[in-house]
Scaffold this motif. Structure first.
Motif, PDB file in Angstrom:
ATOM      1  N   TYR A  66       0.844  -1.190   0.000  1.00 32.39           N
ATOM      2  CA  TYR A  66       0.000   0.000   0.000  1.00 32.39           C
ATOM      3  C   TYR A  66       0.873   1.232   0.000  1.00 32.39           C
ATOM      4  O   TYR A  66       2.087   1.162   0.222  1.00 32.39           O
ATOM      5  N   ASP A  91      -0.690   6.875   2.706  1.00 32.62           N
ATOM      6  CA  ASP A  91      -1.202   8.215   2.399  1.00 32.62           C
ATOM      7  C   ASP A  91      -1.350   9.066   3.649  1.00 32.62           C
ATOM      8  O   ASP A  91      -1.040  10.253   3.653  1.00 32.62           O
ATOM      9  N   TYR A 119      -5.471   6.434   6.688  1.00 37.29           N
ATOM     10  CA  TYR A 119      -5.431   5.406   5.651  1.00 37.29           C
ATOM     11  C   TYR A 119      -4.746   4.147   6.168  1.00 37.29           C
ATOM     12  O   TYR A 119      -5.122   3.033   5.806  1.00 37.29           O
ATOM     13  N   THR A 161      -4.650   3.910  -4.401  1.00 34.93           N
ATOM     14  CA  THR A 161      -5.463   5.119  -4.236  1.00 34.93           C
ATOM     15  C   THR A 161      -4.936   6.175  -5.201  1.00 34.93           C
ATOM     16  O   THR A 161      -3.946   5.951  -5.934  1.00 34.93           O
ATOM     17  N   LEU A 211     -12.021   6.203  -3.433  1.00 35.48           N
ATOM     18  CA  LEU A 211     -10.628   6.544  -3.180  1.00 35.48           C
ATOM     19  C   LEU A 211      -9.780   6.424  -4.430  1.00 35.48           C
ATOM     20  O   LEU A 211      -8.641   6.890  -4.453  1.00 35.48           O
ATOM     21  N   HIS A 254     -13.923   4.018   8.103  1.00 35.07           N
ATOM     22  CA  HIS A 254     -12.571   4.443   7.733  1.00 35.07           C
ATOM     23  C   HIS A 254     -12.516   4.876   6.275  1.00 35.07           C
ATOM     24  O   HIS A 254     -11.794   5.823   5.927  1.00 35.07           O
ATOM     25  N   CYS A 262     -11.312   8.488   4.956  1.00 33.38           N
ATOM     26  CA  CYS A 262     -10.210   8.601   4.006  1.00 33.38           C
ATOM     27  C   CYS A 262     -10.634   9.340   2.747  1.00 33.38           C
ATOM     28  O   CYS A 262      -9.850  10.078   2.147  1.00 33.38           O
ATOM     29  N   LEU A 267      -8.287  12.386   1.977  1.00 35.68           N
ATOM     30  CA  LEU A 267      -7.478  12.315   0.759  1.00 35.68           C
ATOM     31  C   LEU A 267      -7.998  13.254  -0.316  1.00 35.68           C
ATOM     32  O   LEU A 267      -7.245  13.782  -1.123  1.00 35.68           O
TER      33      LEU A 267
END
Length: 698
Positions: free
Chosen positions: A499, A502, A506, A563, A621, A685, A689, A693
């Motif tokens: 991943y 971010d 995240y 993402t 996302l 979550h 995010c 983001l």
């Protein structure tokens, strides 16, 4: 004296007979038929109420240009008619011409000119009749001209002029009819419209009509005669096309001879079915006698027999004779039932006529007891009924008796009555036959379906209970095993999560997703956030290489969570700009992973290493356009929409291969995820995010 008297009487008798023969011979030779006009003349003659002189067969000059006054003749100034002229021993037809003119105010009138023309042969005939000089004049001038000899079938045109000519004339036409002639006509049959188009050649007016030829040609109820002028047509409609349907034509004058054409009389076969259908009337019953009336307009007589309707056919019994009285056919000692019918046969065509179903006078119902059957017979008339057990022959349809015959009778009273009749229970495959036995012909009603289940209610209840219990037990065992299959982990697949860090929120989302893979899907998840001790001891790059080899040995999956920020960090990594302010990976986990995986993504499409990769992105996302082209060679899944495809991808090495089962399990897992607290936490979550983001990217 006696002999003398005899001698005198004989010549007198002979003379009387001779006179009678002469009279009859004279009548036969000299009498003229007066059918045409009702008038007989003996010679040509002219009559006038003034002294005249006659000139015939001369063409007269009728110039009226010198006249200053024009005067119209009235139509009734000229009349023409046909008469019979005796000419020796024979008779001839001729035209009588009558002139009647009021000469008031016409002092210069001298007489008349008549011109005649036979149109078909173009034969001209004329005469002029003038008043002699110094003859006293009258107001009304009358002339009768006998006569102009003609023949039957000629068209004659006669025109009257005045002398001098006042500029107007009167014209009359006449057709010389022949009483023995019949009109000719042509026809065309238009079957789809049920009409005949009839036309006549040039000649006098003709009446045409449709009729049914029996002893005489009877008129149709739906069609009237029509008058046709020369060279015109008429449409004659009919309702039923019968073999004796004819077209008849005759002239408009009285007692005209008639001509008839019957188009279907030579080949009546195709139209017999329609004839029988419309000719056979309803069946009537009275005192056990069945009667039907055959009211046909045609002279064709059918053969009538009695038949029984069975299995869609009507079986004829030739030994039974149907009696006839006039146009009625009847059969005695017969029950009233819609299975007992008459069959009409004519020219290899048949027509079945049966009574109405509502005419049935009795009915039977069956009640099943423990050891016997109870028949309830409801009858509207006094009658005797019989019943017996029988065995049906499937080939012939007959039911042969297998037991004694049981009888029951109603009382001789008016009104509906119910009769009870008990019979032993029939064997398997047997039927009960019920019929009316006080008449010679009766339909046999068969009862072959019996339900004995309500006499064994206890046994039936026990069997039903055992069946229900067995079904419930089987369903319970099956559901229990299915539940264990659904709730137990389906595999132990090793998954390495990659991943982009971010944000702190995240990372929390990544931990929640890893927990979902571990607890819900039963996977072994490798995540750096869960193994920080090893990462700090050996370093991020060696740790990643070690875990990548471990995944490869266990035939696991490398799952990249992408993402929009991942796209930015990937571009910075490609450009070696990892020290920029926007780079948020303090441990350089993302850069180490990209360096380790770079060699696998830059090979050809047929590299087997790409099968170990999968890319996951959460809706909101990331979008497909945010994924670089080099990663589009591997499978991509958008959660939670592609959950079924993700489960299928993770399952490809397990024994649960049927697609429908995997789909069912995926739906179950998705449902379990939706109802679980982990899903609600994961969704929470994701929403945070999205907001964080989104603000960061903007």
């Amino acid at each position: 004296m006696g002999s003398l008297g005899s001698m005198i009487c004989l010549p007198l008798v002979f003379l009387a007979l001779r006179v009678l023969l002469l009279v009859n011979d004279s009548r036969g030779q000299n009498s003229c038929s007066a059918e045409e006009s009702g008038v007989e003349i003996f010679k040509k003659d002219v009559y006038a109420n003034f002294e005249y002189k006659l000139q015939e067969s001369i063409f007269f000059n009728l110039n009226s240009s010198a006249l200053t006054t024009y005067w119209a003749l009235p139509p009734n100034a000229l009349t023409i008619s046909t008469v019979s002229l005796r000419d020796g021993p024979s008779c001839k037809l001729c035209i009588r011409i009558n002139i009647s003119v009021n000469a008031t105010g016409l002092p210069k009138l001298r007489g008349f000119v008549v011109q005649g023309l036979e149109l078909s042969e173009n034969t001209f005939h004329s005469f002029r009749i003038l008043k002699k000089k110094n003859t006293k004049t009258r107001d009304l001038w009358k002339v009768t001209y006998d006569c102009w000899t003609v023949k039957a079938g000629q068209y004659i045109s006669v025109t009257l002029f005045t002398a001098p000519n006042y500029g107007f004339s009167v014209n009359k036409k006449i057709y010389i009819t022949n009483r023995d002639a019949k009109p000719d006509f042509q026809y065309q049959h238009i079957a789809e419209e049920k009409i005949f188009e009839v036309s006549v050649p040039e000649g006098p007016d003709v009446y045409v009509r449709l009729c049914y030829q029996a002893n005489i040609c009877e008129d149709l109820e739906t069609s009237n005669k029509q008058k046709i002028a020369s060279s015109q047509n008429a449409s004659l409609s009919y309702e039923n096309l019968l073999p004796c349907l004819c077209i008849e034509a005759f002239y408009t004058y009285r007692d005209s001879k008639r001509k008839k054409k019957c188009p279907f009389q030579e080949h009546p076969g195709p139209y017999v079915k329609e004839l029988l259908k419309v000719s056979v009337q309803e069946i009537h019953h009275h005192s056990n006698t069945m009667t039907v009336r055959y009211a046909s307009r045609c002279s064709l007589v059918p053969t009538v027999t009695f038949c029984r309707r069975q299995n869609g056919k009507c079986l004829t019994e030739n030994k039974i004779s149907v009696k006839k009285h006039g146009r009625e056919y009847y059969l005695e000692s017969v029950d009233r039932d819609h299975h007992l019918c008459f069959e009409f046969s004519l020219l290899n065509r048949t027509h079945i006529k049966c009574p109405d179903r509502r005419d049935r006078l009795w009915n039977v119902e069956v009640k099943i007891q423990l050891y016997y059957l109870r028949l309830t017979i409801s009858s509207k008339i006094p009658a005797t009924f019989s019943a017996a057990a029988c065995l049906q022959n499937q080939q012939t349809g007959q039911c042969n008796l297998q037991s004694l015959i049981y009888n029951v009778s109603t009382q001789h009273q008016i009104g509906s009555q119910d009769l009870q009749l008990s019979l032993p229970r029939p064997g398997i495959g047997h039927c009960i036959k019920v019929w009316r036995s006080d008449v010679r012909f009766s339909h046999e009603h068969l009862i072959c379906s019996f339900d004995f289940s309500h006499k064994h209610l206890g046994l039936l209840a026990l069997v039903t209970s055992l069946v229900i219990f067995t079904l419930i037990f089987i369903i319970y065992i099956s559901c229990n095993r299915i539940w264990k299959i659904f709730t137990a982990p389906l595999w132990r697949r090793t998954i390495l999560l990659v991943y982009s860090p971010d944000s702190a929120e995240y990372k929390t989302l990544i931990c929640a997703f890893a927990d979902f893979l571990h607890n819900i899907l039963g996977c072994e998840v490798i995540l750096d956030l869960w193994d920080m001790n090893s990462v700090s001891q050996i370093g991020i790059l060696p740790w990643f290489y070690q875990k990548r080899e471990q995944v490869s040995e266990r035939k696991g999956k490398v799952m990249i969570v992408w993402t929009r920020r991942s796209k930015t960090m990937y571009e910075q990594w490609r450009n070696r700009q990892i020290n920029r302010i926007g780079w948020k990976d303090s441990t350089n986990m993302f850069g180490a992973a990209m360096s380790c995986l770079e060699k696998d993504f830059e090979v050809q499409l047929d590299n087997d290493n790409l099968e170990h990769y999968a890319m996951v992105y959460f809706e909101g996302l990331c979008e497909k356009k945010d994924i670089p082209k080099c990663f589009r060679k591997i499978s991509r899944y958008r959660l939670f929409k592609d959950l079924y495809r993700l489960v299928s991808h993770l399952q490809d090495t397990t024994c649960l291969s049927p697609r429908c089962l995997i789909k069912a399990i995926a739906k179950y897992l998705r449902k379990k995820l939706i109802s679980s607290e982990k899903r609600r936490g994961l969704q929470h979550h994701i929403e945070r995010c999205k907001k964080e983001l989104g603000e960061d990217v903007s």
